[in-house]
Write an enzyme that holds these catalytic residues in place. Structure first.
Site, PDB file in Angstrom:
ATOM      1  N   TYR A  13      -2.016  -1.033   9.938  1.00  0.00           N
ATOM      2  CA  TYR A  13      -2.194  -1.422   8.606  1.00  0.00           C
ATOM      3  C   TYR A  13      -0.983  -0.815   7.937  1.00  0.00           C
ATOM      4  CZ  TYR A  13      -4.030  -1.577   3.832  1.00  0.00           C
ATOM      5  OH  TYR A  13      -4.032  -1.877   2.495  1.00  0.00           O
TER       6      TYR A  13
ATOM      7  N   SER B 177       0.856  -1.014   0.014  1.00  0.00           N
ATOM      8  CA  SER B 177       0.095   0.000  -0.039  1.00  0.00           C
ATOM      9  C   SER B 177       0.753   1.191   0.110  1.00  0.00           C
ATOM     10  CB  SER B 177      -0.962  -0.115   1.253  1.00  0.00           C
ATOM     11  OG  SER B 177      -1.292   1.429   1.369  1.00  0.00           O
TER      12      SER B 177
END
Length: 271
Positions: free
Chosen positions: A165, A152
């Site tokens: 995350y 990401s």
């Protein structure tokens, strides 16, 4: 070039294949002639996706396991070995976030929930490491095998709120680079290992952070669009070109690389 970038007849295992981004990748690869092996936790969702892909005349197999459960993955490995013999590509697309691993504007570090932090790390990082470890013998039976991990942009530019995350995705990129070297130095036919880092796509895990109930942008959503030179969120199919390339023989000399698909978000300084 069309034949070089082909995924036709490749056996590709995709974890997290029933998610928004995973399903788009899976359908695209199946439509291009790959035999997709759909790995998910929900048998109903896995069966539904397999059925849909087969109804369109493409090849698909479903297997059910939690990517953080070693015993379940071992059973899946034996099932794949028995029915298919080997795999060409593993795409580790399982991942996600949890509320307790977020730090919202009205919270501090003291509000982070340890157990939910552990679950986020397990799902994203261990859920990438463990399938790679367990399916490696099946990958080694392929002449030109590869692993594609899903990272990401949060791994590159630690974003506010998504602490757990972002940390897990950073670890995935480090793992990607480590395994690329490890396999290149120790295997006769090295399994390539690369990662794909999506920018901002509307998925179930971030929809409420980025959009209001009426579909308008939240304050966070507006900031993201303003910081994205292409001026929009990505569509799931925007990832498919990069996925096809990384899975194909066209990327046969590419390993240890992170391909970013983010509309320019990471490179924009804001002015």
């Amino acid at each position: 070039m069309k034949s070089l970038i082909s995924v036709e007849n490749k056996i590709i295992v995709i974890s997290g294949a029933t998610g928004v981004l995973g399903e788009s990748m899976t359908r695209s690869l199946a439509e291009a002639g790959a035999h997709v092996v759909i790995l998910g936790r929900s048998k109903d969702k896995v069966d539904a996706l397999v059925s849909s892909i087969k109804q369109h005349g493409h090849e698909a197999t479903g297997v059910v396991a939690d990517v953080t459960n070693k015993e379940a993955l071992m059973l899946v490995k034996e099932e794949i070995a028995e029915h298919l013999g080997y795999i060409d590509v593993l795409i580790n697309a399982a991942g996600g976030n949890m509320a307790g691993a977020l730090i919202m504007p009205n919270q501090t570090l003291a509000d982070a929930d340890l157990e939910q932090m552990r679950k986020v790390i397990d799902l994203n990082y261990i859920g990438t490491f463990l399938p790679t470890q367990i399916f490696l013998p099946l990958l080694e039976k392929s002449v030109k095998a590869s692993v594609v991990n899903i990272s990401s942009v949060a791994a590159h530019l630690p974003l506010t709120r998504v602490m757990g995350y972002a940390s897990a995705k950073s670890a995935i990129e480090n793992l990607t680079q480590f395994l690329a070297v490890e396999f290149a130095q120790k295997q006769e036919n090295p399994v390539r290992v690369n990662a794909l880092a999506p920018g901002f796509f509307l998925t179930e895990q971030n929809r409420d952070l980025l959009t209001n109930k009426d579909g308008s942008l939240t304050e966070r959503g507006e900031k993201i669009i303003a910081h994205t030179p292409l001026g929009k969120f990505g569509n799931p199919e925007d990832l498919n070109g990069a996925i096809h390339w990384l899975c194909s023989d066209a990327a046969s000399f590419v390993t240890g690389t992170v391909v970013t698909v983010d509309g320019g978000f990471k490179v924009f300084a804001g002015v």
